[in-house]
Design a protein around this motif. Structure first.
Motif, PDB file in Angstrom:
ATOM      1  N   ALA A   1     -67.617  -2.193  -0.532  1.00 20.33           N
ATOM      2  CA  ALA A   1     -66.719  -3.004  -1.737  1.00 20.33           C
ATOM      3  C   ALA A   1     -66.090  -1.637  -2.565  1.00 20.33           C
ATOM      4  CB  ALA A   1     -67.873  -3.641  -2.580  1.00 20.33           C
ATOM      5  N   ALA A   2     -67.601  -0.688  -2.971  1.00 18.79           N
ATOM      6  CA  ALA A   2     -66.920   0.406  -3.677  1.00 18.79           C
ATOM      7  C   ALA A   2     -65.622   1.224  -3.010  1.00 18.79           C
ATOM      8  CB  ALA A   2     -68.024   0.968  -3.933  1.00 18.79           C
ATOM      9  N   VAL A   3     -65.484   1.629  -1.475  1.00 14.46           N
ATOM     10  CA  VAL A   3     -64.472   2.250  -1.044  1.00 14.46           C
ATOM     11  C   VAL A   3     -63.015   0.704  -0.554  1.00 14.46           C
ATOM     12  CG1 VAL A   3     -63.939   2.391   1.377  1.00 14.46           C
ATOM     13  CG2 VAL A   3     -65.729   3.505   0.713  1.00 14.46           C
ATOM     14  N   GLN A   4     -63.092   0.001  -0.511  1.00 16.23           N
ATOM     15  CA  GLN A   4     -62.362  -1.794  -0.817  1.00 16.23           C
ATOM     16  C   GLN A   4     -61.432  -1.079  -2.275  1.00 16.23           C
ATOM     17  OE1 GLN A   4     -63.398  -4.858   1.104  1.00 16.23           O
ATOM     18  NE2 GLN A   4     -61.908  -6.788  -0.140  1.00 16.23           N
ATOM     19  N   LYS A   5     -62.658  -1.533  -3.197  1.00 10.26           N
ATOM     20  CA  LYS A   5     -61.788  -0.851  -4.201  1.00 10.26           C
ATOM     21  C   LYS A   5     -61.012   0.199  -5.017  1.00 10.26           C
ATOM     22  CE  LYS A   5     -63.506  -1.091  -9.746  1.00 10.26           C
ATOM     23  NZ  LYS A   5     -65.024  -1.290 -10.244  1.00 10.26           N
ATOM     24  N   ARG A   6     -61.619   0.969  -4.064  1.00 14.52           N
ATOM     25  CA  ARG A   6     -61.021   2.284  -4.642  1.00 14.52           C
ATOM     26  C   ARG A   6     -59.203   2.636  -3.839  1.00 14.52           C
ATOM     27  NH1 ARG A   6     -65.691   1.515  -6.857  1.00 14.52           N
ATOM     28  NH2 ARG A   6     -65.707   2.863  -9.349  1.00 14.52           N
ATOM     29  N   TYR A   7     -59.438   1.962  -2.520  1.00 12.83           N
ATOM     30  CA  TYR A   7     -58.141   2.055  -1.613  1.00 12.83           C
ATOM     31  C   TYR A   7     -57.491   1.875  -2.058  1.00 12.83           C
ATOM     32  CZ  TYR A   7     -55.633   1.987   2.570  1.00 12.83           C
ATOM     33  OH  TYR A   7     -55.021   2.239   3.100  1.00 12.83           O
ATOM     34  N   ASN A   8     -57.768  -0.303  -2.644  1.00 10.80           N
ATOM     35  CA  ASN A   8     -56.990  -1.249  -3.111  1.00 10.80           C
ATOM     36  C   ASN A   8     -56.535  -0.827  -4.400  1.00 10.80           C
ATOM     37  OD1 ASN A   8     -57.202  -3.468  -1.624  1.00 10.80           O
ATOM     38  ND2 ASN A   8     -58.552  -4.802  -2.884  1.00 10.80           N
ATOM     39  N   THR A   9     -56.619  -0.197  -5.444  1.00 11.27           N
ATOM     40  CA  THR A   9     -55.984   0.684  -7.024  1.00 11.27           C
ATOM     41  C   THR A   9     -54.909   2.148  -6.143  1.00 11.27           C
ATOM     42  OG1 THR A   9     -57.799   0.840  -7.468  1.00 11.27           O
ATOM     43  CG2 THR A   9     -56.538   2.360  -8.411  1.00 11.27           C
ATOM     44  N   TYR A  10     -55.432   3.003  -5.394  1.00  9.56           N
ATOM     45  CA  TYR A  10     -55.013   3.532  -3.931  1.00  9.56           C
ATOM     46  C   TYR A  10     -53.414   3.461  -4.281  1.00  9.56           C
ATOM     47  CZ  TYR A  10     -52.710   7.082  -1.286  1.00  9.56           C
ATOM     48  OH  TYR A  10     -52.109   8.081   0.513  1.00  9.56           O
ATOM     49  N   THR A  11     -53.733   2.169  -2.663  1.00 11.70           N
ATOM     50  CA  THR A  11     -52.088   1.480  -2.190  1.00 11.70           C
ATOM     51  C   THR A  11     -51.746   1.062  -3.316  1.00 11.70           C
ATOM     52  OG1 THR A  11     -54.227  -0.541  -2.022  1.00 11.70           O
ATOM     53  CG2 THR A  11     -53.259   1.412  -0.118  1.00 11.70           C
ATOM     54  N   GLN A  12     -52.105   0.253  -4.156  1.00  6.00           N
ATOM     55  CA  GLN A  12     -50.826   0.150  -5.641  1.00  6.00           C
ATOM     56  C   GLN A  12     -50.636   0.583  -6.341  1.00  6.00           C
ATOM     57  OE1 GLN A  12     -54.290  -2.464  -8.061  1.00  6.00           O
ATOM     58  NE2 GLN A  12     -54.735  -4.185  -6.261  1.00  6.00           N
ATOM     59  N   THR A  13     -50.793   1.848  -6.779  1.00  6.93           N
ATOM     60  CA  THR A  13     -50.168   2.748  -7.105  1.00  6.93           C
ATOM     61  C   THR A  13     -49.404   3.076  -6.113  1.00  6.93           C
ATOM     62  OG1 THR A  13     -52.469   2.998  -8.309  1.00  6.93           O
ATOM     63  CG2 THR A  13     -50.725   4.532  -8.479  1.00  6.93           C
ATOM     64  N   LEU A  14     -50.257   3.584  -4.730  1.00 10.15           N
ATOM     65  CA  LEU A  14     -48.397   3.879  -4.061  1.00 10.15           C
ATOM     66  C   LEU A  14     -47.651   3.195  -3.740  1.00 10.15           C
ATOM     67  CD1 LEU A  14     -48.806   6.943  -2.999  1.00 10.15           C
ATOM     68  CD2 LEU A  14     -49.390   5.746  -0.607  1.00 10.15           C
ATOM     69  N   ARG A  15     -47.513   1.687  -3.627  1.00  9.05           N
ATOM     70  CA  ARG A  15     -46.168   1.095  -3.806  1.00  9.05           C
ATOM     71  C   ARG A  15     -45.421   0.809  -5.177  1.00  9.05           C
ATOM     72  NH1 ARG A  15     -50.848  -2.392  -1.347  1.00  9.05           N
ATOM     73  NH2 ARG A  15     -50.072  -2.885   0.438  1.00  9.05           N
ATOM     74  N   LYS A  16     -46.416   1.582  -5.879  1.00  8.84           N
ATOM     75  CA  LYS A  16     -46.144   0.528  -7.266  1.00  8.84           C
ATOM     76  C   LYS A  16     -44.339   2.009  -7.428  1.00  8.84           C
ATOM     77  CE  LYS A  16     -49.005  -1.376 -10.054  1.00  8.84           C
ATOM     78  NZ  LYS A  16     -49.603  -1.131 -11.329  1.00  8.84           N
ATOM     79  N   LYS A  17     -45.539   3.510  -7.104  1.00 12.23           N
ATOM     80  CA  LYS A  17     -44.368   4.924  -7.316  1.00 12.23           C
ATOM     81  C   LYS A  17     -42.890   5.505  -6.500  1.00 12.23           C
ATOM     82  CE  LYS A  17     -47.353   8.036  -8.592  1.00 12.23           C
ATOM     83  NZ  LYS A  17     -48.244   9.257  -8.642  1.00 12.23           N
ATOM     84  N   ASN A  18     -43.567   4.627  -4.827  1.00  9.79           N
ATOM     85  CA  ASN A  18     -42.781   5.305  -3.984  1.00  9.79           C
ATOM     86  C   ASN A  18     -42.218   4.485  -2.708  1.00  9.79           C
ATOM     87  OD1 ASN A  18     -43.653   7.713  -4.702  1.00  9.79           O
ATOM     88  ND2 ASN A  18     -45.199   7.951  -3.372  1.00  9.79           N
ATOM     89  N   LYS A  19     -42.797   3.204  -3.035  1.00  5.64           N
ATOM     90  CA  LYS A  19     -42.789   1.616  -2.318  1.00  5.64           C
ATOM     91  C   LYS A  19     -42.761   2.231  -0.881  1.00  5.64           C
ATOM     92  CE  LYS A  19     -41.323   0.012  -5.927  1.00  5.64           C
ATOM     93  NZ  LYS A  19     -42.021  -1.691  -6.412  1.00  5.64           N
ATOM     94  N   HIS A  20     -44.017   2.770  -0.467  1.00  5.41           N
ATOM     95  CA  HIS A  20     -44.358   3.225   0.728  1.00  5.41           C
ATOM     96  C   HIS A  20     -45.335   2.632   1.666  1.00  5.41           C
ATOM     97  CE1 HIS A  20     -43.436   8.053   0.045  1.00  5.41           C
ATOM     98  NE2 HIS A  20     -42.364   7.273   0.590  1.00  5.41           N
ATOM     99  N   THR A  21     -44.415   1.805   2.882  1.00  2.70           N
ATOM    100  CA  THR A  21     -45.708   1.604   3.371  1.00  2.70           C
ATOM    101  C   THR A  21     -47.345   1.998   3.409  1.00  2.70           C
ATOM    102  OG1 THR A  21     -43.489   0.107   4.644  1.00  2.70           O
ATOM    103  CG2 THR A  21     -46.151  -0.363   5.807  1.00  2.70           C
ATOM    104  N   VAL A  22     -48.103   1.694   3.357  1.00  2.07           N
ATOM    105  CA  VAL A  22     -49.575   1.826   3.550  1.00  2.07           C
ATOM    106  C   VAL A  22     -49.548   0.433   4.625  1.00  2.07           C
ATOM    107  CG1 VAL A  22     -49.626   3.737   1.274  1.00  2.07           C
ATOM    108  CG2 VAL A  22     -50.403   1.098   0.992  1.00  2.07           C
ATOM    109  N   ARG A  23     -50.931   1.064   4.375  1.00  4.65           N
ATOM    110  CA  ARG A  23     -52.025   0.306   5.525  1.00  4.65           C
ATOM    111  C   ARG A  23     -52.995  -0.836   4.955  1.00  4.65           C
ATOM    112  NH1 ARG A  23     -56.456   3.575   8.951  1.00  4.65           N
ATOM    113  NH2 ARG A  23     -56.990   1.711   9.743  1.00  4.65           N
TER     114      ARG A  23
END
Length: 676
Positions: free
Chosen positions: A149-171
């Motif tokens: 759950a801890a890994v999932q929470k950090r990965y969610n935050t990372y991917t959400q930020t990346l989508r906002k900044k770059n609109k890149h496709t992430v896993r």
């Protein structure tokens, strides 16, 4: 409140200001020359200033927003006087220009950067790069519910930020964890009357289990120890053991840390059937995995407690590449290992500790009473010139001067001995959670995160401090006195911003040092649940490798030609090669133990439920007592588990061998000297 500095700087606790500049220890301590503090004019001025600072910090005009944590952490003025006098001594040594000031800059974090760095630090850079790396897959396959759950929470935050900044496709996180929703769901952990973390459930009376000190690790036995003993468990992850969230309501204003040694609980760690494992008993490769898992577990632990895991982002500053003071520990060790192969603590640090242990442990006020500023300065210069030539005369060094050199060495390290990245996290926990057991578990994981050179050096330092406290009757330095003197040298740095709130964290840092000294035997033991996860990681990696090999036609042909040969895992570094007649298959429950340094180099041993590692050592010693070389008999021999699902593991003498064998049936068993 600020303390005047020559460069308009002030004293700041890095733990309380994650993004403010802070000092790298690079400074030589100035001492009052030869005059007892109570008689020197300069000392009277410093002492008066210390008391004035203490009065200001004990003042009731603390901002209400900060009163929750610091009213808990504040102490009465007399109990903290040694701390502020040490701060003043450090400040004066900077003002006289004898120390070169360097700043450890903290970088502000962009949105998502902390999460990306965290994923890299836990060995999951594959989630950022998108590559299908075996190590990352093996790590993910071993995580507990709270860790995932801890890994999932950090990965969610990372991917959400990346989508906002770059609109890149992430896993998508569902591809990683196999969940139908990207938000983690939590199941209730089974509740027992008292959880393994000792958190009392509502409506229950505390239940303490009466235990003896046999077959366990015991910390806290002294004349002032409380009669009640708490038992720590390493079998279940700390985060999984939290079943009731501790309350973090405001503390009463009159609640403070108790400086009496007896206020600290007595903890013991009951040995499992696998025994206990010290940090140095595992291979470097496995310790790297322990660090990955410790950071994930620390994050999950904080999440379970509802405490924010703060982190400093530090700009690394290169220190000197030669000399003794102001040189990174790794550089010192690299230079020292040319002279003494395998050394784990810098020679100069060892020599300073040895000098104080031989002549200074009974010196009244050792560490607290300053030495001579001019002598310390001259001794430092002479050490830099003569130490590696073995021409330095240690008999000329007075005990208080040696203590000054020791503290100077620690302050001048380019990176602090206790790395600052997660120090804010621990101070935050201490301020919000009063239960010592939870503080100790968080500190335990932070120790596992330390670089090897820092951890080994810190261990040597804390062992020395424990000896100082043991001689309290003669040197008048109890646990709290020592903690107050050491804390400023470890945790206070020079920066451009400091305020009364940061100053009030003084008692918290002294409390941290007190925990480090009192419970060091526990803190340098690797939790068994982490070792179990390392075994699972290694097994997953081996299985992945085997599946990959099956796709290679050449390998398949080779395997067909060797179908009658026993399949063996890749031999890890440190394993021993033996003749073919010694490598034959052996029955279930029988292990072949090798002892390359003995006259009888191999022995098959039938295991039963009561066979311990020390029984096997005793049998070899009996069989070889007359035929082994004299120098080998003088060495301390240990039984090592090598290969299979572990790199190399020096076994506890009390480990039950049938249990270890069943956990790792493909291992080799070798008797050899324990690594120093």
């Amino acid at each position: 409140l600020t303390m005047e500095m020559k460069d308009s700087g002030s004293v700041v606790l890095t733990a309380y200001h994650p993004h403010s500049p802070a000092r790298i220890p690079g400074m030589e301590q100035s001492f009052v020359q030869d005059i007892p503090p109570s008689h020197s004019p300069a000392s009277r001025k410093s002492l008066s200033r210390c008391r004035r600072i203490n009065r200001m910090l004990s003042n009731e005009s603390v901002p209400p927003a900060f009163s929750r944590s610091n009213s808990q952490a504040s102490m009465d003025s007399t109990s903290m006087e040694d701390f502020w006098c040490e701060v003043e001594s450090i400040k004066e040594s900077r003002e006289d220009g004898s120390e070169e000031a360097m700043l450890l800059e903290f970088k502000p974090a962009d949105e998502g950067e902390l999460e990306a760095e965290w994923l890299q630090d836990v060995g999951l850079s594959t989630l950022i790069s998108g590559a299908e790396e075996e190590d990352g897959q093996a790590l993910l396959s071993t995580l507990t519910r709270t860790q995932a759950a801890a890994v999932q929470k950090r990965y969610n935050t990372y991917t959400q930020t990346l989508r906002k900044k770059n609109k890149h496709t992430v896993r998508d996180v569902r591809d990683i964890f196999g969940t139908s929703d990207s938000s983690p769901t939590f199941e209730t952990v089974p509740v027992s009357p008292v959880s393994s973390n000792g958190i009392q459930l509502p409506g229950q009376k505390p239940v303490w289990k009466s235990v003896s000190s046999k077959s366990c690790l015991d910390c806290g036995i002294d004349k002032g120890s409380p009669s009640i003993t708490e038992e720590l468990s390493y079998d279940i992850s700390f985060s999984e053991s939290i079943t009731v969230l501790p309350k973090t309501q405001e503390w009463p204003k009159n609640q403070r840390f108790k400086k009496e040694d007896s206020a600290l609980p007595r903890f013991i760690v009951r040995k499992s059937r696998f025994g206990l494992t010290e940090v140095g008993n595992l291979s470097p490769e496995d310790m790297k995995k322990i660090r990955y898992l410790s950071l994930i577990e620390l994050t999950a632990f904080y999440d379970a407690l509802g405490v924010e895991l703060k982190r400093n982002r530090v700009e690394r500053v290169r220190g000197r590449e030669n000399g003794l003071f102001g040189v990174p520990l790794t550089v010192l060790l690299e230079n020292d290992q040319k002279k003494v192969p395998g050394i784990k603590v810098p020679l100069i640090f060892q020599k300073l500790l040895l000098k104080l242990e031989e002549t200074g442990l009974e010196t009244e006020g050792i560490l607290r009473v300053p030495g001579s500023a001019s002598r310390v300065k001259n001794l430092r210069q002479e050490l830099e010139a003569k130490f590696y030539e073995d021409a330095f005369d240690w008999d000329q060094v007075r005990n208080n001067d040696a203590a000054g050199l020791l503290k100077m060495f620690i302050r001048e390290l380019p990176s602090p001995l206790f790395t600052v990245e997660y120090l804010p996290a621990f101070i935050t926990l201490v301020e919000k959670i009063s239960k010592i057991k939870l503080q100790l578990q968080a500190l335990h994981l932070l120790i596992m995160l330390m670089p090897e050179a820092n951890r080994n050096t810190a261990k040597a330092f804390l062992q020395f401090l424990k000896k100082v406290v043991a001689n309290e009757g003669k040197n008048k330095m109890n646990l709290w006195n020592v903690s107050m003197i050491v804390a400023p040298n470890l945790f206070i740095y020079k920066g451009k911003r400091a305020n009364q709130q940061e100053m009030q964290a003084a008692a918290t840092t002294a409390h941290i040092v007190r925990l480090l000294i009192r419970y060091q035997d526990i803190l340098w033991t690797v939790p068994s649940f982490l070792i179990s996860q390392v075994r699972k990681m290694n097994e997953a990696a081996m299985n992945n490798s085997k599946r990959q090999l099956m796709f290679d036609k050449g390998v398949r042909k080779l395997l067909r030609r060797k179908t009658m040969e026993r399949e063996r895992p890749e031999r890890p570094e440190g394993a021993v090669t033996f003749p073919p007649y010694l490598q034959s298959d052996i029955p279930e429950g029988v292990i072949r133990v090798y002892a390359p340094l003995h006259s009888k180099v191999s022995m098959a041993i039938q295991l039963n439920s009561q066979t311990k590692a020390k029984d096997i050592l005793a049998r070899f010693h009996c069989e070889n007592s007359h035929g082994s070389p004299q120098n080998m008999r003088c060495q301390i021999q240990s039984l090592h588990e090598i290969g299979g699902n572990i790199g190399q593991h020096c076994l506890d003498p009390d480990a039950f061998m049938l249990d270890v064998y069943r956990a790792n049936p493909q291992a080799e068993w070798v008797i050899k000297p324990k690594a120093s």
